[in-house]
Scaffold this active site. Structure first.
Site, PDB file in Angstrom:
ATOM      1  N   ARG A 190       0.836  -1.197   0.000  1.00  0.00           N
ATOM      2  CA  ARG A 190       0.000   0.000   0.000  1.00  0.00           C
ATOM      3  C   ARG A 190       0.872   1.250   0.000  1.00  0.00           C
ATOM      4  NH1 ARG A 190      -3.585  -1.331   5.195  1.00  0.00           N
ATOM      5  NH2 ARG A 190      -1.512  -1.999   5.863  1.00  0.00           N
TER       6      ARG A 190
ATOM      7  N   ASP B  76       1.375   5.281   0.225  1.00  0.00           N
ATOM      8  CA  ASP B  76       0.679   6.302   0.999  1.00  0.00           C
ATOM      9  C   ASP B  76       0.199   7.447   0.113  1.00  0.00           C
ATOM     10  OD1 ASP B  76       1.103   4.951   3.407  1.00  0.00           O
ATOM     11  OD2 ASP B  76       3.049   5.917   3.729  1.00  0.00           O
TER      12      ASP B  76
ATOM     13  N   ARG C 179      11.186   7.156   3.650  1.00  0.00           N
ATOM     14  CA  ARG C 179      11.127   8.599   3.860  1.00  0.00           C
ATOM     15  C   ARG C 179      11.868   9.024   5.125  1.00  0.00           C
ATOM     16  NH1 ARG C 179       4.837   9.526   3.470  1.00  0.00           N
ATOM     17  NH2 ARG C 179       5.423  11.626   4.151  1.00  0.00           N
TER      18      ARG C 179
END
Length: 245
Positions: free
Chosen positions: A51, A53, A198
């Site tokens: 998944r 974001d 990230r």
């Protein structure tokens, strides 16, 4: 019943991520709607490798779905693409074995993060790169990142630990280089934690701009505390590039 594997790319700018959620636009929702419009099946479930974001892009997201449709793959891909919005496209469509699962069978994923660090940000990259307006030293970032290679507990780079049964992952490739005026960080691993890439990029950013020394990255890894790492880099610079099986 066929098991059909798709590879798709999408611009995540106007999506609230992959997974269907109420009252927001998601990649899974628009893909399943397009498939249903072609196959005329009431129930379709698009199972993704992972998944992404909100705001995150994909160049090689892998999906599988089951269908009783008899439309051959080339025609099926063309028809589904015709029903998709302009920010999503299928690049491959093949029949696979009944046992194939895009999520469970993935053994490695490659993510790329792009930073436009010029003093004057490129307006054409604003949706596809972090633009901090700080010149970075990609060589220092590369050296600092070497300690992350291999199998480690990456909880320092996981938002809201614990999110999984274990935060141990194996990074097999981590590259930092300057290409066409942008700094690219590529990370390939056997799995990723929530916001792991990230968070790694945010930590390397502090090193690249001279705020932290090279050895700080190793310290962050060993301390195993998210509060010691750098910021979570914004989503628009992140791309899911490839999933390996």
């Amino acid at each position: 019943m066929r098991n059909i594997k798709l590879i798709l790319r999408y611009d995540g700018t106007n999506f609230a991520g992959w997974q269907i959620q109420p009252n927001v636009r998601t990649v899974q929702e628009v893909l399943e709607t397009a498939i249903r419009s072609v196959t005329r099946e009431v129930r379709v479930y698009a199972n993704a490798s992972g998944r992404t974001d909100s705001g995150v892009h994909a160049l090689g997201q892998v999906v599988n779905f089951f269908s009783a449709s008899t439309i051959e793959c080339a025609a099926l891909m063309k028809a589904i693409n015709a029903n998709l919005p302009e920010d999503v496209a299928i690049t491959s469509c093949v029949d696979v074995t009944q046992s194939f699962c895009a999520n469970r069978d993935a053994v490695r994923k490659l993510y790329r993060y792009q930073i436009d660090d010029g003093r004057v940000p490129d307006p054409f990259l604003r949706k596809f790169a972090w633009q901090p307006r700080k010149r970075l030293d990609e060589g220092v970032m590369y050296r600092a990142a070497r300690c992350l290679l291999g199998r480690h507990d990456f909880r320092s780079f996981e938002t809201h630990w614990p999110n999984r049964l274990t935060s141990v992952r194996t990074i097999t490739r981590l590259c930092v280089e300057r290409i066409d005026g942008t700094v690219r960080v590529e990370v390939e691993a056997d799995g990723f934690l929530y916001n792991m890439v990230r968070s790694i990029v945010g930590t390397l950013y502090h090193v690249g701009r001279g705020y932290w020394p090279e050895e700080k990255v190793r310290q962050v890894l060993e301390i195993m505390d998210r509060r010691e790492a750098g910021p979570t880099a914004p989503p628009q610079g992140l791309f899911l590039v490839r999933v390996s099986y």
